[in-house]
Scaffold this motif. Structure first.
Motif, PDB file in Angstrom:
ATOM      1  N   CYS A  40      94.005  -1.876 -12.019  1.00  8.73           N
ATOM      2  CA  CYS A  40      94.442  -2.630 -11.119  1.00  8.73           C
ATOM      3  C   CYS A  40      93.905  -2.547  -9.714  1.00  8.73           C
ATOM      4  O   CYS A  40      94.171  -1.470  -9.147  1.00  8.73           O
ATOM      5  CB  CYS A  40      96.077  -2.897 -10.956  1.00  8.73           C
ATOM      6  SG  CYS A  40      96.687  -4.193  -9.777  1.00  8.73           S
ATOM      7  N   LEU A  41      93.030  -3.368  -8.906  1.00 10.62           N
ATOM      8  CA  LEU A  41      92.606  -3.136  -7.745  1.00 10.62           C
ATOM      9  C   LEU A  41      93.488  -3.778  -6.581  1.00 10.62           C
ATOM     10  O   LEU A  41      93.675  -3.041  -5.484  1.00 10.62           O
ATOM     11  CB  LEU A  41      91.328  -3.530  -7.466  1.00 10.62           C
ATOM     12  CG  LEU A  41      90.073  -3.055  -8.577  1.00 10.62           C
ATOM     13  CD1 LEU A  41      89.053  -3.714  -8.395  1.00 10.62           C
ATOM     14  CD2 LEU A  41      90.095  -1.452  -8.398  1.00 10.62           C
ATOM     15  N   PHE A  57      99.923 -15.890  -7.310  1.00  7.19           N
ATOM     16  CA  PHE A  57      99.485 -14.538  -7.681  1.00  7.19           C
ATOM     17  C   PHE A  57      98.002 -14.270  -7.328  1.00  7.19           C
ATOM     18  O   PHE A  57      97.180 -15.060  -7.927  1.00  7.19           O
ATOM     19  CB  PHE A  57      99.654 -14.254  -8.940  1.00  7.19           C
ATOM     20  CG  PHE A  57     101.177 -14.119  -9.403  1.00  7.19           C
ATOM     21  CD1 PHE A  57     101.908 -13.101  -9.266  1.00  7.19           C
ATOM     22  CD2 PHE A  57     101.646 -15.120 -10.094  1.00  7.19           C
ATOM     23  CE1 PHE A  57     103.268 -13.077  -9.782  1.00  7.19           C
ATOM     24  CE2 PHE A  57     103.219 -15.403 -10.316  1.00  7.19           C
ATOM     25  CZ  PHE A  57     103.681 -14.271 -10.318  1.00  7.19           C
ATOM     26  N   TYR A  58      97.727 -13.336  -6.637  1.00  3.20           N
ATOM     27  CA  TYR A  58      96.237 -12.934  -6.212  1.00  3.20           C
ATOM     28  C   TYR A  58      95.922 -11.407  -7.194  1.00  3.20           C
ATOM     29  O   TYR A  58      96.799 -10.671  -6.713  1.00  3.20           O
ATOM     30  CB  TYR A  58      95.769 -13.034  -4.873  1.00  3.20           C
ATOM     31  CG  TYR A  58      94.617 -12.466  -4.405  1.00  3.20           C
ATOM     32  CD1 TYR A  58      93.389 -13.272  -4.923  1.00  3.20           C
ATOM     33  CD2 TYR A  58      94.179 -11.019  -4.212  1.00  3.20           C
ATOM     34  CE1 TYR A  58      92.401 -12.939  -4.325  1.00  3.20           C
ATOM     35  CE2 TYR A  58      92.980 -10.629  -4.085  1.00  3.20           C
ATOM     36  CZ  TYR A  58      92.077 -11.690  -4.094  1.00  3.20           C
ATOM     37  OH  TYR A  58      90.529 -11.139  -3.954  1.00  3.20           O
ATOM     38  N   GLU A  59      94.984 -11.644  -7.882  1.00  2.00           N
ATOM     39  CA  GLU A  59      94.742 -10.220  -8.713  1.00  2.00           C
ATOM     40  C   GLU A  59      93.307  -9.917  -8.657  1.00  2.00           C
ATOM     41  O   GLU A  59      92.478 -10.884  -8.750  1.00  2.00           O
ATOM     42  CB  GLU A  59      95.277 -10.567 -10.069  1.00  2.00           C
ATOM     43  CG  GLU A  59      96.680 -11.239 -10.444  1.00  2.00           C
ATOM     44  CD  GLU A  59      96.964 -11.349 -11.832  1.00  2.00           C
ATOM     45  OE1 GLU A  59      96.399 -10.740 -12.503  1.00  2.00           O
ATOM     46  OE2 GLU A  59      97.746 -12.335 -11.864  1.00  2.00           O
ATOM     47  N   ARG A  60      93.097  -8.659  -8.367  1.00  2.00           N
ATOM     48  CA  ARG A  60      91.622  -8.030  -8.599  1.00  2.00           C
ATOM     49  C   ARG A  60      91.791  -7.086  -9.491  1.00  2.00           C
ATOM     50  O   ARG A  60      92.791  -5.983  -9.326  1.00  2.00           O
ATOM     51  CB  ARG A  60      91.416  -7.455  -7.286  1.00  2.00           C
ATOM     52  CG  ARG A  60      90.846  -8.600  -6.288  1.00  2.00           C
ATOM     53  CD  ARG A  60      90.169  -7.888  -5.019  1.00  2.00           C
ATOM     54  NE  ARG A  60      89.249  -7.106  -5.355  1.00  2.00           N
ATOM     55  CZ  ARG A  60      89.426  -5.630  -4.473  1.00  2.00           C
ATOM     56  NH1 ARG A  60      90.457  -5.483  -3.857  1.00  2.00           N
ATOM     57  NH2 ARG A  60      88.341  -4.859  -4.706  1.00  2.00           N
ATOM     58  N   TRP A  61      90.934  -6.926 -10.691  1.00  2.00           N
ATOM     59  CA  TRP A  61      90.906  -6.029 -11.814  1.00  2.00           C
ATOM     60  C   TRP A  61      89.462  -5.220 -11.790  1.00  2.00           C
ATOM     61  O   TRP A  61      88.782  -6.036 -11.322  1.00  2.00           O
ATOM     62  CB  TRP A  61      91.369  -6.706 -12.983  1.00  2.00           C
ATOM     63  CG  TRP A  61      92.708  -6.979 -13.068  1.00  2.00           C
ATOM     64  CD1 TRP A  61      93.192  -8.379 -12.397  1.00  2.00           C
ATOM     65  CD2 TRP A  61      93.897  -6.204 -13.146  1.00  2.00           C
ATOM     66  NE1 TRP A  61      94.601  -8.420 -12.575  1.00  2.00           N
ATOM     67  CE2 TRP A  61      94.990  -7.234 -13.050  1.00  2.00           C
ATOM     68  CE3 TRP A  61      94.130  -4.947 -13.799  1.00  2.00           C
ATOM     69  CZ2 TRP A  61      96.332  -6.725 -13.242  1.00  2.00           C
ATOM     70  CZ3 TRP A  61      95.568  -4.754 -13.853  1.00  2.00           C
ATOM     71  CH2 TRP A  61      96.688  -5.444 -13.442  1.00  2.00           C
ATOM     72  N   GLN A  62      89.735  -3.933 -12.150  1.00  2.00           N
ATOM     73  CA  GLN A  62      88.177  -3.444 -12.324  1.00  2.00           C
ATOM     74  C   GLN A  62      87.426  -4.280 -13.397  1.00  2.00           C
ATOM     75  O   GLN A  62      85.934  -4.125 -13.307  1.00  2.00           O
ATOM     76  CB  GLN A  62      88.509  -1.869 -12.699  1.00  2.00           C
ATOM     77  CG  GLN A  62      88.995  -1.293 -11.730  1.00  2.00           C
ATOM     78  CD  GLN A  62      89.173   0.346 -12.335  1.00  2.00           C
ATOM     79  OE1 GLN A  62      89.223   0.533 -13.351  1.00  2.00           O
ATOM     80  NE2 GLN A  62      89.024   1.359 -11.090  1.00  2.00           N
ATOM     81  N   SER A  63      88.094  -4.812 -14.343  1.00  2.00           N
ATOM     82  CA  SER A  63      87.291  -5.420 -15.295  1.00  2.00           C
ATOM     83  C   SER A  63      88.137  -6.545 -16.090  1.00  2.00           C
ATOM     84  O   SER A  63      89.245  -6.502 -16.170  1.00  2.00           O
ATOM     85  CB  SER A  63      86.613  -4.311 -16.459  1.00  2.00           C
ATOM     86  OG  SER A  63      87.865  -3.679 -17.063  1.00  2.00           O
ATOM     87  N   ARG A  64      87.326  -7.338 -16.831  1.00  2.00           N
ATOM     88  CA  ARG A  64      88.255  -8.200 -17.828  1.00  2.00           C
ATOM     89  C   ARG A  64      89.129  -7.385 -18.841  1.00  2.00           C
ATOM     90  O   ARG A  64      90.144  -8.097 -18.853  1.00  2.00           O
ATOM     91  CB  ARG A  64      87.033  -9.116 -18.498  1.00  2.00           C
ATOM     92  CG  ARG A  64      87.838 -10.229 -19.376  1.00  2.00           C
ATOM     93  CD  ARG A  64      88.114 -11.383 -18.233  1.00  2.00           C
ATOM     94  NE  ARG A  64      88.646 -12.461 -18.739  1.00  2.00           N
ATOM     95  CZ  ARG A  64      88.548 -13.881 -18.574  1.00  2.00           C
ATOM     96  NH1 ARG A  64      87.202 -13.910 -17.574  1.00  2.00           N
ATOM     97  NH2 ARG A  64      88.668 -14.719 -19.350  1.00  2.00           N
ATOM     98  N   GLU A  65      88.499  -6.323 -19.185  1.00  2.00           N
ATOM     99  CA  GLU A  65      89.215  -5.689 -20.281  1.00  2.00           C
ATOM    100  C   GLU A  65      90.530  -5.064 -19.560  1.00  2.00           C
ATOM    101  O   GLU A  65      91.709  -5.051 -20.175  1.00  2.00           O
ATOM    102  CB  GLU A  65      88.720  -4.356 -20.721  1.00  2.00           C
ATOM    103  CG  GLU A  65      87.488  -5.053 -21.602  1.00  2.00           C
ATOM    104  CD  GLU A  65      86.106  -5.301 -20.750  1.00  2.00           C
ATOM    105  OE1 GLU A  65      86.106  -5.002 -19.577  1.00  2.00           O
ATOM    106  OE2 GLU A  65      85.387  -6.194 -21.318  1.00  2.00           O
ATOM    107  N   ALA A  66      90.677  -4.789 -18.298  1.00  2.00           N
ATOM    108  CA  ALA A  66      91.874  -4.335 -17.673  1.00  2.00           C
ATOM    109  C   ALA A  66      92.752  -5.371 -17.501  1.00  2.00           C
ATOM    110  O   ALA A  66      94.062  -5.056 -17.712  1.00  2.00           O
ATOM    111  CB  ALA A  66      91.435  -3.681 -16.266  1.00  2.00           C
TER     112      ALA A  66
END
Length: 100
Positions: A40-41, A57-66
């Motif tokens: 989770c970024l 919700f605003y979400e930033r993730w390192q990868s699609r897998e995360a």
């Protein structure tokens, strides 16, 4: 420059009633828990200023897998169990690509 693998998601849901204090507290708990998840970024929940029954919700993730791992996480499962009976339909998911 943004990592190509980074995944950004905008998730929107509408409740049948404006968010009450219990819903706001559950949202705060969700945000704190999700921010601790691997990959989770950034994770933030917002209530629409003109429509307090709309949550964004605003979400930033390192990868699609995360992000996919997050989809099965206990905190999100608990939120779904609480929120979905109060929701009007399923959340709308929009994947975003950063331009700059």
């Amino acid at each position: 420059m943004t990592d190509v693998a980074e995944t950004v998601l905008l998730a929107e849901m509408r409740l049948a009633q404006p968010a009450d204090p219990e819903t706001r507290e559950r949202l705060a708990q969700l945000v704190l828990a999700v921010r601790q998840e691997p990959g989770c970024l950034e994770y933030a929940a917002h209530l629409d200023a003109d429509d307090p029954a709309r949550i964004v919700f605003y979400e930033r993730w390192q990868s699609r897998e995360a992000l996919e791992t997050h989809a099965e996480a206990p905190a999100l499962s608990a939120w779904r169990a609480f929120a979905m009976p109060r929701a009007l339909g399923l959340p709308k998911l929009t994947f975003l690509h950063r331009l700059a």
